[in-house]
Structure formats: C-alpha cells, structure tokens
Design a protein around this motif. Structure first.
Motif, PDB file in Angstrom:
ATOM      1  N   PRO A  55      12.812   5.338   6.367  1.00 41.20           N
ATOM      2  CA  PRO A  55      13.798   6.123   7.124  1.00 41.20           C
ATOM      3  C   PRO A  55      14.672   5.261   8.031  1.00 41.20           C
TER       4      PRO A  55
ATOM      5  N   VAL B 233      13.792   4.794  -3.325  1.00 41.63           N
ATOM      6  CA  VAL B 233      12.374   5.020  -3.151  1.00 41.63           C
ATOM      7  C   VAL B 233      11.762   3.925  -2.253  1.00 41.63           C
ATOM      8  N   LEU B 234      12.461   2.823  -2.117  1.00 40.32           N
ATOM      9  CA  LEU B 234      11.965   1.730  -1.271  1.00 40.32           C
ATOM     10  C   LEU B 234      12.512   1.790   0.145  1.00 40.32           C
TER      11      LEU B 234
ATOM     12  N   THR C  93       6.875 -12.053  -4.096  1.00 38.68           N
ATOM     13  CA  THR C  93       7.106 -11.004  -3.100  1.00 38.68           C
ATOM     14  C   THR C  93       6.565 -11.371  -1.716  1.00 38.68           C
TER      15      THR C  93
ATOM     16  N   ARG D 269      22.737   7.479 -11.035  1.00 37.78           N
ATOM     17  CA  ARG D 269      21.876   8.278 -10.157  1.00 37.78           C
ATOM     18  C   ARG D 269      20.412   7.946 -10.411  1.00 37.78           C
ATOM     19  N   ARG D 270      20.091   7.710 -11.682  1.00 38.39           N
ATOM     20  CA  ARG D 270      18.698   7.354 -11.995  1.00 38.39           C
ATOM     21  C   ARG D 270      18.353   5.970 -11.455  1.00 38.39           C
TER      22      ARG D 270
ATOM     23  N   SER E 152      17.442   5.610  -7.845  1.00 33.67           N
ATOM     24  CA  SER E 152      16.119   6.008  -7.342  1.00 33.67           C
ATOM     25  C   SER E 152      15.180   4.811  -7.220  1.00 33.67           C
ATOM     26  N   ASP E 153      15.407   3.763  -8.026  1.00 34.51           N
ATOM     27  CA  ASP E 153      14.582   2.554  -7.880  1.00 34.51           C
ATOM     28  C   ASP E 153      14.785   1.910  -6.514  1.00 34.51           C
TER      29      ASP E 153
END
Lengths: 435, 515
Positions: free
Chosen positions: A381, A377-378, A236, A369-370, A373-374
């Motif tokens: 804005p 959430v990252l 990362t 949809r689930r 979210s992964d």
C-alpha cells in the motif's frame, strides 16, 4: 542460432515470441535497433566498445552494467563481445544464478567460480596452459582447499575419465567438482570457504597467477579474457551481492582480466552500502526512450516506435499479425514503456488472446491488464503514493520503497538525462490516481 | 463501451485457450500458468482439458509437487510418455509466511533452474496456482514467470457448500479459572447476585450483576447467567444514556454480547441475535469514528456472523466497502459480519488464538485505511481480503521474530545471572538450533509441535482440533518429534535430545518468543 523462421501467421507468431527461443545477435531474426535510437538516450553497445577499446590501451576494464531485468543486457553484451572479438576479447560468461548458491555465497566462492570458468574455457578451446601452472592450480584446489576425504571422493569420481597426459581437462573436471560443492550446504563447503577466506589477498594473487598464465597462453592469439558475471541482478537477496561484490570491489578491480558484472538499477540508485557506480565504471542499459522527460504520459516517440517495429518485424510479418499495424505498434510501444521483455510478452499474450484472428489494439490493452497484475500484486500500500511521487518528480531516492519499486520494474529508468517514471502498465490503476 | 463478459463466459474463453496451448503444433516444450479462484473449478477444468486433449492424441498427466524433492526432477520423472503436465500442489507457498518452508525453497530452486528446463523437459507444462498463492509465486519465482508462454485465469467459483451447523463454542471469558473449585465460584456468584439485588448505587448494582452473570456462566448455570447479564446491560445502558458516558455504553455493549453468547449456548439463537445486534447498535452510539471497527464491535459482529452463517444480502461486498468508506457504519457492519467467519478460520489456522481477533481487526482497518477499490475485473473481494490478511500475518510473524531476537538477548541476560557461562551459551545455542531445525521440517509437523509445546494443547484437544483419534495424534506427534530431532542432528554434532529435554527446550524457546 535459433531454428526459428519469421512468422507469417498469428499462430506462428506465438512461437517466434517464445521466451526460451533466444535470438542472439548472429540470428537472422535479430534486429539491431540501436542505430535507430538517439545515441544520448540509448547507446549501450557503443559505450561498451568505447570502454574496451580504451581499456585495451590503458589496462584492464572492470565494468558494471546496470539495467532492469529483461531489458536485453545479456544480448547487448553478447553483441558488443561479438564486435570486440575481432579486437582480441575472449568472453568467459558465468551465469551467477546457476554457478553460485542463491541461499548464500561469498567473495571467495566467486573467485573460485571465476577460476573454474577460465580453466573450463581454456580446456574447451584446447588452449595449452603452462604445465607448472596447471600443477600449482591443481595443488591449490586439491591439497590446500580440500580435506583428504573430499579430495579422495572427487578423485574417485573423475578417475579414468581423462588420460594422465590431459592435465588441463583433469583440472577442469576437478575444479568443477570443487565449485559444485560450494552450492551444497555441507561440511565440505565450510572447509573450502574457511581455507579460501583465510587471506583474501592471497586468494586474488592465486587467481591473478592463473589469469596471467592464461594470457601468456593466449598471447599468440592476441586475445585477452573478459569475464562476464551474468544475472547477478537476478539474485533477489541484494545483501549477498552487496557483501560479495560491491564491498569487495577493490579486490575485483585488482583482477588482471577484463570484467563485466551485471547489476540491477537498485544497486546503484538505492544501494545497501556501496553504490555500484562508486565500485565500478558504469554502463547503463536503460529502457527504450519511448518518451523523453517532460513528454505527456501517452506520448510515443517515433524513434522508439520504429525500434519496436524493427524488433517485431524481424520476427513476424507485421501486416499478417496485426490488424492495424500503425495503431498496434503505438499501443505496444506505449504500454511496454520501453521494456523489451514486456514488449515481447505483451505481443505474445495478445497473440494468445487474438488467434486465429489478427491482434487488435483491444487485445493489446487486455494483455497489458493481465501483465500489470504481475506488478501490482507486488505493490505494498505504501508503494502507490511513492510511485505517484516518482512519476511527478522523475527522481528516485535511496530508500526501501524505491528499491522495491526499482527491483520489480514498477518504475523504469530512462536515459538521456537519467530520469524515472512509473511503468505504463500501472498508470491506469486507480490506486495510483488516488495517491 | 462493451459490457464486461460474465466470469463464466471469460472462463470458457480461457478454457479454449488452455486447450489450444495443449494441442497446438510446434515446439513441444513450453510453460504456462493457470490461476484460479476455486480449487474445485480448477480440478474440473483440468479433468475436462485432459479428456478433450486426448481426443487430439495429446496425453496429459497431473503431477503434485513433493517439497522434499527438486521440482525439476519430479517433472522429469513424471513427463515420460506424456505431452502435457499439469503441476499442482504449489498453493501452500501462500501459507508459508516465514518463507522458510521446504515448498518455498523448492519453488525458489525451480526459479534458479529456469534456464535448464528446456534441456531437461520435452513437454508442455501448466503450473496451477490459486489466486492466493499467485502473489507469493510472483515474489518467489520472478524469473520463471518471465518465461511463461501464456497465462490462464479461471475466476468462476462454485456455490459455497453450506457449512455444517457449527457447535456453539464456549467463549474464553466463560472458562472457569483452572484450579478453582466450582463450589467456590458458585459462592462468589451468589454473593455478587446478592450485591446486585441489595446495592443502592446503580453502578454498583450493574457491576455486581455483570460479575454474577459471568461467574454463573463459567459454572454452566446459564439461566441465572442470562438473567444477571441482562440486568447488567440494562443498568449500564440507563446510566450511559443519563450521563452520556461512552465507557458505560461500552460496558452495556459487552454485557449484551456476553448475554448473546449465553443465549446461543442455551440454543436461543433468535434471542442471541437480537442481543448481539443491540450490542453492535450501542457501540455505534458510543461516539466512535464511523469508518472504523473496534475490537468489541468486532466481537459482537463475530457473534452475529456465527449465528447468521453466511447470508448473502444481495449487496456486492465491494459496494459495501465503498459505502463503509464513505462513512456508512451499517454497511461496514454488514461487510464485517459477512466476512468475519471465514477470516477468523483463516487467522486461526495461522496465529495463536489469543492474537486472532487483533489480526482480524487489523485486516479490516487496513481494508478501510488503504482505500481499496474494486479492481477493473471485479475480482473476488475475498481475494483482496486474503491478500491483506496475509500481509497482516506476515508482519505479525516478522514482529514475533524481531521479538525473538530481543528475547534471545533477554535469555542471554537472564541466564547470565543464574547459570555458568558454559550453560548459558549452551542454552542459547540450543535455542537457535531448535529454531533452525523447526524451519527444516514439514509445515504440518511444525504446526502440531507448536500446538502441543507452545500453545500447550493437551492430547484430547489436539485430537478434537484435527478430527483424529488420540492414538493417531500420538503417532503424528512422535513422527514430528523424530523429524525435528533429525533436523536438529543435521545441524549439530551435539548429543541428541531425549523426549524430556526436547520438551524442556521447546518450552524454553516458547518462553523466549511469547513472553
């Protein structure tokens, strides 16, 4: 080879989609979908083979393979390696995530890990190295890189494990201990690094001496080494890869073996300093061409749908798992955006939502949809307007927002004439529409 | 389109899926993730699932992560004799804003070890994380999340337990200047009161009344304080209305808010509420942009929120936000008042008191500016609010760290004027080592040291804050200092610091960060 059997029910499908149950090219559940796809949009194995077949005529190949995480780079490389084995390529794979300290590694760490992997590979395959070379490398590892207390400690730890005559096994064990120390933040590591780093040219010279010796030993088998640094793209902290690999590409390219390094697309399209494509010859692993540039967002190319069908059909009896096979395959192909791991995850999650009943398109949309979210959430804005812009222009730029979006596969890299689009999982998010 | 099932109905489905994951035949190893909105609900689900799975002879145990230990090793040790592990204790990653704490490192380490897990473990594992911590987990452990067989989501929340009636806090403006005798303050207050009575100029009268009110409040003469603050507010309001002066309207609102806080301290909550409401109203008349929230407005709303407690209005928070975004200031006030207290508690645990209000303001402003909308599943408004708040805090600390870099340079420069080169380098090295050492110790140790040496809270105040005895606080501080010194020693061969030197070095570090 995995112990998986093609699923005949929804419940069984859950297990054949287990992400830990890796399906390698030699496995009966493996589906080679490349021939179904237009070569100009997805010709990964052929491109790799072309490089090496040419490379073996002309010299050593040092290749960067770029692709999003989860697009099957490792599998495709394994497939190419299996094909090329007959042409004399011996792969030596290094999992960069496990072999290097993720908190901080250097070029010299990578060289020592490479040396250790080559020694380990030769030892495993009982390939004899020249005795004098073994002594030289042992001397380098034990006397030049280590201080006395560390040397004594390692020698004590492996004493009695091998007979004195098995010098290569001893060297393999010794070098494994030395490289393991590179992952501990202690004084031993500092000493090793300071000594290995003293002269990078000398470091490469020593590695090349080892590689030459290995190739000498492999001559009768007509084989040459291909070192694969896998999972570099999963590190990362991109600065580590930039510093230790991309900015040291001259040194990597002077290694006398074939080399494949796996990078994320951001290392090429939004690099920190050196672009992967400037440093190495590139092979791109794009996502499946579910759309061509200019296709409407909901369009699904039939070739890609057939590839998805082949991939899933190899693992499960589709008619027993999907309620309406054609519609479900269209939804899966559309919503995964061509991202192979997302396809498998979507299918698995849909199984989890549906069982014991068959999967319907609504289960797939709910799973999507689930999974979205992964990614959402990252999203910062400021990422939404940029994602919308990329969706309009199909281009990415070298800027931090783009790097972030690429790194987390919020935008996907399609091939052909390379182009980009926002992942379909994010397409329905109101924040994208408002941007 | 089918109506969305209720949160409770969805949770029941999720529970069935969880149970199926635990009891299904097939490969013993597998990973799953359960996210939840309410820890108490999660606990109940775990307990029930453990019992129900045992009917199917599936043995389940719950393991709390210990940040000082590799998580994989902890799981291996706990797995013996069980079929399913519930892993808890990961939620603190959401609070590690600097991402340097031991738990964050342990989670990162587990991520790298992902591919080794099937060889190490022969159980099914469910990682339980709150919705707050989920975002951080996605960032810290993307590879681990990629191999989750399935995901469960529990969105049910228990009714909030009523908070105990909070003791009225003494606002900072009422605190007397240290070192100034009460008699001197009383004399000054009387003098201002006399001016307020005798001055002819209306503005002078109002200014003097406000000063008198504040001074009387600072020496606990609350009746007189309330009287003069009311006079000041009335005076400012009259002038503001006459001249159309927004600054005077702001002064009136501040005097009203001060008056409200005095009344709250006197126990006159109804009066306090009316005054705070009037203060908010006046700020609304001051010509501000409707979709905004000023610091002063926030303070008045904060007073209201404290007085009201959390009173559901029947309005969904998402709806209030949408109305606020459309320019309805009243909806904005309602939304802020409803969420102010928990947000303040959230910020107070994470940032120095002086900066808390600005961080709250920034959070609400971002909520407006980014045009947040209710997600499709109508997830908790608070989850979104916390997510913004967390980003605000993270950026705050990033700015602070950036300042630190600058201030270490400043320290360098300053030291060079007064100290020898050797001393100067020693001071800079020590500051850097201490900073690194602080990052190595547990969060709770770091927190108490920061409160003691940086926020400079005395022992009794620390004891009150933690709800512990003085002796326990002293013991906690001693342990925290020991750990810090051990961490310091692990980084350097320099001689260890004694108590006084440590205090001096921490104070110096504080100056370099906060000045």
């Amino acid at each position: 080879m995995s112990s998986l059997v093609r699923a005949t029910t929804v419940e069984e499908a859950f297990h054949v989609l287990d992400p830990f149950a890796l399906v390698r090219p030699s496995d009966p559940l493996y589906a080679d979908f490349e021939p179904l796809l237009p070569a100009e949009h997805y010709g990964v194995t052929n491109e790799l083979e072309r490089h090496f077949r040419g490379g073996q005529r002309h010299g050593w190949e040092h290749i960067g393979v770029i692709g999003h995480r989860g697009t099957g780079k490792t599998t495709l490389i394994a497939k190419a390696m299996a094909k090329l084995r007959g042409s004399g390529l011996m792969p030596v794979t290094i999992n960069a995530q496990l072999a290097l300290d993720q908190g901080g590694f250097t070029f010299s760490d990578m060289m020592l890990v490479l040396a250790r992997a080559v020694i380990g590979c030769l030892d495993e395959q009982h390939i004899e190295l020249d005795g004098q070379l073994i002594e030289q490398v042992q001397h380098w590892f034990a006397e030049e890189l280590l201080e006395e207390s560390h040397r004594t400690q390692i020698s004590g730890a492996i004493a009695g494990t091998f007979g004195a005559e098995n010098k290569l096994a001893l060297l393999a064990a010794f070098s494994a201990k030395v490289t393991a120390a590179l992952q501990s933040d202690n004084d031993y590591r500092r000493v090793i690094r300071s000594r290995a780093d003293r002269d990078p040219r000398d470091l490469v010279r020593r590695i090349n001496a080892l590689l030459d010796g290995a190739h000498q030993a492999l001559r009768t088998r007509q084989q040459s080494l291909c070192v694969v640094f896998d999972n570099l793209e999963k590190i990362t902290d991109r600065k580590l890869v930039d510093d230790a690999v991309l900015r040291k590409s001259d040194e990597f390219r002077s290694l006398r073996c074939h080399l494949i390094l796996l990078f994320g697309p951001a290392d090429h399209y939004a690099p920190l300093t050196v672009q992967a494509g400037q440093a190495f010859s590139l092979v791109t692993v794009p996502v499946l061409p579910v759309r061509f540039r200019g296709d409407p967002p909901t369009f699904v190319r039939p070739q890609a749908k057939r590839a998805v069908e082949k991939l899933l059909d190899a693992r499960m009896m589709l008619g027993n798992v999907l309620e309406d096979v054609d519609v479900c395959l269209t939804e899966l192909t559309r919503l995964c955006g061509g991202h192979v791991r997302d396809l498998l995850t979507l299918t698995r999650w849909a199984v989890g939502l549906a069982e014991p009943n068959k999967i319907t398109p609504e289960h797939i949309r709910k799973a999507a949809r689930r999974l979205a979210s992964d990614r959402t959430v990252l999203m910062h804005p400021q990422d939404w307007p940029r994602a919308a812009e990329i969706s309009r222009t199909n281009l990415v730029e070298n800027r931090p927002e783009d790097s972030h979006l690429i790194l987390h596969s919020c935008v996907l890299n399609y091939n052909g004439e390379p182009w980009w689009d926002v992942h379909p999982l994010l397409r329905d998010d109101p924040r994208l529409h408002e941007s | 389109m089918d109506a969305e099932p209720s949160v409770e109905a969805r949770d029941a489905e999720e529970f069935d899926r969880l149970l199926r994951f635990m009891t299904r035949p097939g490969r013993r190893f597998g990973l799953a993730l359960a996210t939840y909105a309410d820890e108490r609900v999660a606990q109940e689900r775990r307990d029930l699932a453990t019992t129900r799975a045992s009917d199917a002879s599936v043995r389940t145990t719950t393991v709390a992560v210990d940040p000082s230990q590799r998580i994989a090793n902890r799981l291996v040790a706990a797995a013996d004799g069980f079929d399913v592990l519930f892993v808890i204790g990961l939620d603190d990653i959401a609070r590690d804003v600097a991402e340097t704490g031991p738990l964050t490192r342990a989670v990162g380490d587990l991520n790298f070890q992902r591919d080794t897990l099937p060889d190490l473990l022969d159980v099914r594992i469910v990682f339980w994380v709150s919705l707050d911590a989920y975002a951080q987990l996605v960032r810290l452990a993307p590879d681990l999340l990629d191999v989750m067989l399935t995901r469960f989501e529990f969105l049910t929340e228990h009714e909030r337990l009523p908070d105990p009636e909070p003791a009225p806090e003494r606002p900072a403006w009422m605190t007397a200047s240290p070192g100034v005798a009460v008699s001197v303050l009383a004399e000054q207050a009387e003098s201002f009161a006399a001016s307020a009575r005798n001055a002819e100029n209306e503005l002078t009268k109002a200014d003097a009344a406000a000063s008198a009110g504040q001074l009387f409040a600072s020496i606990d003469r609350l009746d007189e304080a309330a009287q003069w603050l009311a006079e000041a507010a009335a005076g400012y309001e009259r002038l503001a209305t006459r001249d159309g002066d927004a600054q005077l309207m702001l002064a009136a609102a501040i005097a009203l808010r001060h008056d409200a806080e005095v009344e709250a301290l006197r126990g006159n909550n109804d009066a306090a509420r009316r005054l705070a409401e009037r203060s908010v109203e006046l700020l609304g008349e001051g010509g501000q942009v409707p979709a905004s929230v000023s610091l002063e407005q926030l303070r008045s709303l904060g007073v209201l929120a404290t007085l009201r407690g959390e009173q559901p209005t029947g309005q969904d928070d998402w709806q209030l936000l949408e109305r606020w975004q459309a320019g309805d200031r009243h909806a904005g006030n309602q939304l802020v008042a409803r969420n102010y207290s928990p947000l303040r508690a959230y910020m107070t645990r994470r940032a120095p008191e002086d900066d808390v209000e600005e961080l709250i303001q920034e959070t609400f402003l971002r909520l407006l500016a980014h045009r947040m909308r209710a997600p499709e599943n109508r997830a908790r408004f608070r989850t979104t609010l916390w997510s913004i708040a967390r980003n605000v805090v993270v950026e705050y600390y990033r700015r602070r760290h950036a300042n630190l870099d600058q201030h270490v340079s400043d320290l360098d420069e300053l030291s060079s004027q007064t100290e020898s080169e050797e001393d100067r380098l020693a001071a800079i090295t020590e500051a850097n080592l201490l900073l690194q050492a602080l990052e190595l110790i547990p969060d709770r140790d770091r927190e108490i040291l920061e409160l003691r040496y940086w926020a400079q809270l005395p022992g009794p105040e620390l004891a009150a804050r933690y709800g512990l005895t003085l002796a326990t606080i002293a013991s906690r501080l001693r342990v925290a200092k020991q750990r810090l010194l051990q961490a310091y020693q692990s980084l350097t061969a320099r001689p260890t610091l004694d108590d006084a030197a440590l205090a001096q070095s921490l104070a110096r570090l504080r100056a370099s960060i906060f000045t």
